[in-house]
Scaffold this motif. Structure first.
Motif, PDB file in Angstrom:
ATOM      1  N   MET A   1       0.834  -1.205   0.000  1.00 35.48           N
ATOM      2  CA  MET A   1       0.000   0.000   0.000  1.00 35.48           C
ATOM      3  C   MET A   1       0.868   1.254   0.000  1.00 35.48           C
ATOM      4  SD  MET A   1      -3.294  -0.755   2.387  1.00 35.48           S
ATOM      5  CE  MET A   1      -2.384  -1.303   3.804  1.00 35.48           C
ATOM      6  N   GLY A   2       1.929   1.247   0.796  1.00 35.02           N
ATOM      7  CA  GLY A   2       2.834   2.392   0.830  1.00 35.02           C
ATOM      8  C   GLY A   2       3.521   2.615  -0.501  1.00 35.02           C
ATOM      9  N   GLY A   3       3.879   1.524  -1.181  1.00 29.92           N
ATOM     10  CA  GLY A   3       4.488   1.659  -2.496  1.00 29.92           C
ATOM     11  C   GLY A   3       3.543   2.293  -3.497  1.00 29.92           C
ATOM     12  N   GLY A   4       2.287   1.872  -3.469  1.00 29.79           N
ATOM     13  CA  GLY A   4       1.298   2.459  -4.377  1.00 29.79           C
ATOM     14  C   GLY A   4       1.055   3.925  -4.090  1.00 29.79           C
ATOM     15  N   VAL A   5       0.916   4.251  -2.818  1.00 27.64           N
ATOM     16  CA  VAL A   5       0.712   5.655  -2.442  1.00 27.64           C
ATOM     17  C   VAL A   5       1.944   6.476  -2.801  1.00 27.64           C
ATOM     18  CG1 VAL A   5       0.433   7.207  -0.468  1.00 27.64           C
ATOM     19  CG2 VAL A   5      -0.952   5.154  -0.629  1.00 27.64           C
ATOM     20  N   GLY A   6       3.124   5.918  -2.522  1.00 28.09           N
ATOM     21  CA  GLY A   6       4.365   6.639  -2.817  1.00 28.09           C
ATOM     22  C   GLY A   6       4.562   6.886  -4.302  1.00 28.09           C
ATOM     23  N   LEU A   7       4.235   5.888  -5.130  1.00 25.94           N
ATOM     24  CA  LEU A   7       4.350   6.092  -6.579  1.00 25.94           C
ATOM     25  C   LEU A   7       3.414   7.197  -7.060  1.00 25.94           C
ATOM     26  CD1 LEU A   7       4.612   2.434  -7.917  1.00 25.94           C
ATOM     27  CD2 LEU A   7       6.369   4.204  -8.021  1.00 25.94           C
ATOM     28  N   THR A   8       2.206   7.208  -6.518  1.00 26.26           N
ATOM     29  CA  THR A   8       1.244   8.237  -6.916  1.00 26.26           C
ATOM     30  C   THR A   8       1.699   9.624  -6.476  1.00 26.26           C
ATOM     31  OG1 THR A   8      -0.518   6.605  -6.719  1.00 26.26           O
ATOM     32  CG2 THR A   8      -1.176   8.922  -6.762  1.00 26.26           C
ATOM     33  N   ILE A   9       2.091   9.734  -5.225  1.00 26.64           N
ATOM     34  CA  ILE A   9       2.558  11.029  -4.714  1.00 26.64           C
ATOM     35  C   ILE A   9       3.824  11.464  -5.450  1.00 26.64           C
ATOM     36  CG2 ILE A   9       3.483  12.202  -2.660  1.00 26.64           C
ATOM     37  CD1 ILE A   9       0.493  11.762  -2.520  1.00 26.64           C
TER      38      ILE A   9
ATOM     39  N   THR B   1      10.138   5.388   0.482  1.00 24.86           N
ATOM     40  CA  THR B   1       9.906   6.015   1.784  1.00 24.86           C
ATOM     41  C   THR B   1       8.535   5.647   2.337  1.00 24.86           C
ATOM     42  OG1 THR B   1      11.310   7.855   1.136  1.00 24.86           O
ATOM     43  CG2 THR B   1       9.844   8.216   3.001  1.00 24.86           C
ATOM     44  N   PHE B   2       7.491   5.804   1.531  1.00 25.52           N
ATOM     45  CA  PHE B   2       6.143   5.471   1.987  1.00 25.52           C
ATOM     46  C   PHE B   2       6.029   3.982   2.312  1.00 25.52           C
ATOM     47  CE2 PHE B   2       4.792   9.578   0.469  1.00 25.52           C
ATOM     48  CZ  PHE B   2       3.664   9.857   1.204  1.00 25.52           C
ATOM     49  N   SER B   3       6.621   3.151   1.487  1.00 24.96           N
ATOM     50  CA  SER B   3       6.559   1.711   1.695  1.00 24.96           C
ATOM     51  C   SER B   3       7.189   1.329   3.022  1.00 24.96           C
ATOM     52  CB  SER B   3       7.263   1.007   0.539  1.00 24.96           C
ATOM     53  OG  SER B   3       7.248  -0.368   0.712  1.00 24.96           O
ATOM     54  N   PHE B   4       8.350   1.896   3.307  1.00 25.99           N
ATOM     55  CA  PHE B   4       9.055   1.601   4.556  1.00 25.99           C
ATOM     56  C   PHE B   4       8.210   1.988   5.766  1.00 25.99           C
ATOM     57  CE2 PHE B   4      12.009   3.047   7.900  1.00 25.99           C
ATOM     58  CZ  PHE B   4      12.634   1.849   8.163  1.00 25.99           C
TER      59      PHE B   4
END
Length: 114
Positions: A16-24, A57-60
């Motif tokens: 989920m963090g990876g998806g959010v991070g890619l979008t941001i 960063t978001f994924s971590f």
């Protein structure tokens, strides 16, 4: 129905963090390129660097947050349920609870493999 293990929660949080991070990263990277230009590396390289660093960063942090926010005290492990759950556990109590959860996960995993 069994609750996902801690490692499954970590993986879900990381995805989920990876998806959010890619979008941001795409949004802010695109904005930065439009505002300041791509620079010597080019548009694609600059945008991908921004997206990947944001995703990492978001994924971590979401992986760590999803493990910390483990609601398993509510009844997933009946043998470790506390009569009155205190707001703060001592180190020894926390270690006992953690060890009991690990043993339960190992038992479930070995039963699942059979």
């Amino acid at each position: 129905m069994t609750e996902p293990s801690v490692w499954n929660k970590r993986r879900m949080g990381a995805l989920m963090g990876g998806g959010v991070g890619l979008t941001i990263g795409f949004l802010f990277g695109s904005w930065s390129i439009m505002q300041h230009g791509a620079g010597p590396r080019g548009v694609l390289s600059t945008l991908s660097k921004t997206m990947l660093s944001s995703a990492a960063t978001f994924s971590f942090f979401l992986a760590i947050g999803s493990v910390i926010r483990n609601d398993a005290l509510e009844g997933a492990y009946p043998q470790t349920r506390l009569v009155a759950t205190p707001a703060i556990l001592s180190r020894a109590e926390g270690f006992q609870l953690m060890r009991a959860r690990w043993e339960e996960e190992r038992r479930r995993a070995s039963a699942f493999r059979r």
